[in-house]
Design a protein around this motif. Structure first.
Motif, PDB file in Angstrom:
ATOM      1  N   ASN A   1      -1.773   2.452   0.523  1.00 10.12           N
ATOM      2  CA  ASN A   1      -2.113   3.195  -0.687  1.00 10.12           C
ATOM      3  C   ASN A   1      -0.852   3.718  -1.356  1.00 10.12           C
ATOM      4  O   ASN A   1       0.157   3.942  -0.695  1.00 10.12           O
ATOM      5  CB  ASN A   1      -3.052   4.352  -0.353  1.00 10.12           C
ATOM      6  N   ARG A   2      -0.937   3.932  -2.671  1.00  9.47           N
ATOM      7  CA  ARG A   2       0.222   4.392  -3.422  1.00  9.47           C
ATOM      8  C   ARG A   2       0.192   5.893  -3.686  1.00  9.47           C
ATOM      9  O   ARG A   2       0.957   6.409  -4.475  1.00  9.47           O
ATOM     10  CB  ARG A   2       0.313   3.638  -4.753  1.00  9.47           C
ATOM     11  N   ARG A   3      -0.666   6.617  -3.013  1.00 14.30           N
ATOM     12  CA  ARG A   3      -0.752   8.063  -3.212  1.00 14.30           C
ATOM     13  C   ARG A   3       0.415   8.769  -2.533  1.00 14.30           C
ATOM     14  O   ARG A   3       1.083   8.210  -1.668  1.00 14.30           O
ATOM     15  CB  ARG A   3      -2.074   8.588  -2.651  1.00 14.30           C
ATOM     16  N   LEU A   4       0.614  10.024  -2.907  1.00 13.87           N
ATOM     17  CA  LEU A   4       1.662  10.835  -2.294  1.00 13.87           C
ATOM     18  C   LEU A   4       1.197  11.441  -0.971  1.00 13.87           C
ATOM     19  O   LEU A   4       2.020  11.814  -0.139  1.00 13.87           O
ATOM     20  CB  LEU A   4       2.103  11.947  -3.245  1.00 13.87           C
ATOM     21  N   ASP A   5      -0.110  11.534  -0.791  1.00 13.82           N
ATOM     22  CA  ASP A   5      -0.612  12.105   0.456  1.00 13.82           C
ATOM     23  C   ASP A   5      -1.150  10.977   1.341  1.00 13.82           C
ATOM     24  O   ASP A   5      -0.966   9.805   1.055  1.00 13.82           O
ATOM     25  CB  ASP A   5      -1.708  13.129   0.174  1.00 13.82           C
ATOM     26  N   VAL A   6      -1.809  11.346   2.412  1.00 10.61           N
ATOM     27  CA  VAL A   6      -2.422  10.365   3.306  1.00 10.61           C
ATOM     28  C   VAL A   6      -3.920  10.623   3.309  1.00 10.61           C
ATOM     29  O   VAL A   6      -4.411  11.462   4.062  1.00 10.61           O
ATOM     30  CB  VAL A   6      -1.861  10.472   4.732  1.00 10.61           C
ATOM     31  N   PRO A   7      -4.651   9.945   2.455  1.00  9.54           N
ATOM     32  CA  PRO A   7      -6.096  10.184   2.387  1.00  9.54           C
ATOM     33  C   PRO A   7      -6.812   9.656   3.622  1.00  9.54           C
ATOM     34  O   PRO A   7      -6.374   8.693   4.254  1.00  9.54           O
ATOM     35  CB  PRO A   7      -6.525   9.411   1.139  1.00  9.54           C
ATOM     36  N   ASN A   8      -7.903  10.297   3.985  1.00  9.71           N
ATOM     37  CA  ASN A   8      -8.707   9.816   5.098  1.00  9.71           C
ATOM     38  C   ASN A   8      -9.971   9.108   4.629  1.00  9.71           C
ATOM     39  O   ASN A   8     -10.845   8.790   5.430  1.00  9.71           O
ATOM     40  CB  ASN A   8      -9.059  10.952   6.062  1.00  9.71           C
ATOM     41  N   LYS A   9     -10.071   8.869   3.332  1.00 11.37           N
ATOM     42  CA  LYS A   9     -11.195   8.129   2.778  1.00 11.37           C
ATOM     43  C   LYS A   9     -10.766   6.702   2.492  1.00 11.37           C
ATOM     44  O   LYS A   9      -9.761   6.463   1.828  1.00 11.37           O
ATOM     45  CB  LYS A   9     -11.695   8.789   1.497  1.00 11.37           C
ATOM     46  N   SER A  10     -11.550   5.759   2.954  1.00  7.64           N
ATOM     47  CA  SER A  10     -11.192   4.358   2.777  1.00  7.64           C
ATOM     48  C   SER A  10     -11.135   3.967   1.305  1.00  7.64           C
ATOM     49  O   SER A  10     -10.367   3.088   0.930  1.00  7.64           O
ATOM     50  CB  SER A  10     -12.187   3.458   3.519  1.00  7.64           C
ATOM     51  N   SER A  11     -11.895   4.650   0.463  1.00  2.96           N
ATOM     52  CA  SER A  11     -11.924   4.322  -0.964  1.00  2.96           C
ATOM     53  C   SER A  11     -10.609   4.622  -1.662  1.00  2.96           C
ATOM     54  O   SER A  11     -10.367   4.157  -2.776  1.00  2.96           O
ATOM     55  CB  SER A  11     -13.058   5.072  -1.655  1.00  2.96           C
ATOM     56  N   GLU A  12      -9.747   5.411  -1.025  1.00  5.49           N
ATOM     57  CA  GLU A  12      -8.465   5.790  -1.631  1.00  5.49           C
ATOM     58  C   GLU A  12      -7.365   4.771  -1.346  1.00  5.49           C
ATOM     59  O   GLU A  12      -6.240   4.950  -1.807  1.00  5.49           O
ATOM     60  CB  GLU A  12      -8.030   7.151  -1.106  1.00  5.49           C
ATOM     61  N   TYR A  13      -7.672   3.740  -0.604  1.00  6.61           N
ATOM     62  CA  TYR A  13      -6.668   2.743  -0.246  1.00  6.61           C
ATOM     63  C   TYR A  13      -6.797   1.511  -1.123  1.00  6.61           C
ATOM     64  O   TYR A  13      -7.897   1.101  -1.490  1.00  6.61           O
ATOM     65  CB  TYR A  13      -6.779   2.381   1.237  1.00  6.61           C
ATOM     66  N   ASP A  14      -5.631   0.929  -1.447  1.00  2.00           N
ATOM     67  CA  ASP A  14      -5.583  -0.161  -2.406  1.00  2.00           C
ATOM     68  C   ASP A  14      -5.687  -1.542  -1.768  1.00  2.00           C
ATOM     69  O   ASP A  14      -6.243  -2.468  -2.367  1.00  2.00           O
ATOM     70  CB  ASP A  14      -4.271  -0.090  -3.192  1.00  2.00           C
ATOM     71  N   TYR A  15      -5.138  -1.689  -0.583  1.00  2.00           N
ATOM     72  CA  TYR A  15      -5.102  -2.995   0.079  1.00  2.00           C
ATOM     73  C   TYR A  15      -5.495  -2.853   1.546  1.00  2.00           C
ATOM     74  O   TYR A  15      -5.195  -1.839   2.176  1.00  2.00           O
ATOM     75  CB  TYR A  15      -3.704  -3.619  -0.020  1.00  2.00           C
ATOM     76  N   TRP A  16      -6.127  -3.919   2.054  1.00  2.00           N
ATOM     77  CA  TRP A  16      -6.640  -3.916   3.420  1.00  2.00           C
ATOM     78  C   TRP A  16      -6.293  -5.210   4.139  1.00  2.00           C
ATOM     79  O   TRP A  16      -6.203  -6.278   3.524  1.00  2.00           O
ATOM     80  CB  TRP A  16      -8.166  -3.767   3.407  1.00  2.00           C
ATOM     81  N   GLY A  17      -6.125  -5.070   5.458  1.00  2.00           N
ATOM     82  CA  GLY A  17      -5.985  -6.248   6.298  1.00  2.00           C
ATOM     83  C   GLY A  17      -7.354  -6.774   6.708  1.00  2.00           C
ATOM     84  O   GLY A  17      -8.389  -6.201   6.352  1.00  2.00           O
TER      85      GLY A  17
END
Length: 126
Positions: A101-117
């Motif tokens: 994810n490109r956020r400044l924090d570390v979100p714990n919600k999967s929806s906040e992530y941009d790319y997945w393996g």
């Protein structure tokens, strides 16, 4: 094209250790915070651990269920992020996913992530 490739999963006994590795390509690794999630059969995907992108510091975050047993780290020279899992328990059994994810924090919600393996299976037997 962005790709996140996980490796290192497997079948182990309770108390054993495993190290998962994620190797992202197609993105500027140092500009992305990285996270590990897992999903067990019949359950929702849950946050496991995360690490901030370089410019924000190398702070790490963990779910309560794995804190003290799992360690997330990143190697910016190799463009990899690893999850060292110690003292594994049967309840750690799941498919483990790497995410960016490109956020400044570390979100714990999967929806906040941009790319997945694609995920790697971890099975812990008692």
């Amino acid at each position: 094209q962005v790709q996140l490739v996980e490796s290192g999963g497997g079948a182990v006994q309770a108390g054993d250790s495993l190290t998962l590795t994620c190797a992202p390509t197609g993105l500027n690794f140092s500009s992305y915070g990285m996270g590990w999630f897992r999903q067990a059969p019949g359950k929702e995907r849950e946050f496991v651990a995360g690490i901030l992108r370089i410019r924000s510091g190398d702070s790490t975050y963990y779910a309560g269920s794995v804190k003290g047993r799992f360690t997330i780290s990143r190697d910016n020279a190799k463009n990899t992020v690893t999850l060292r899992m110690n003292s594994l328990k049967p309840e750690d059994t799941a498919v483990y996913y790497c995410a960016a994810n490109r956020r400044l924090d570390v979100p714990n919600k999967s929806s906040e992530y941009d790319y997945w393996g694609q995920g790697t299976q971890v099975t812990v037997s008692s």
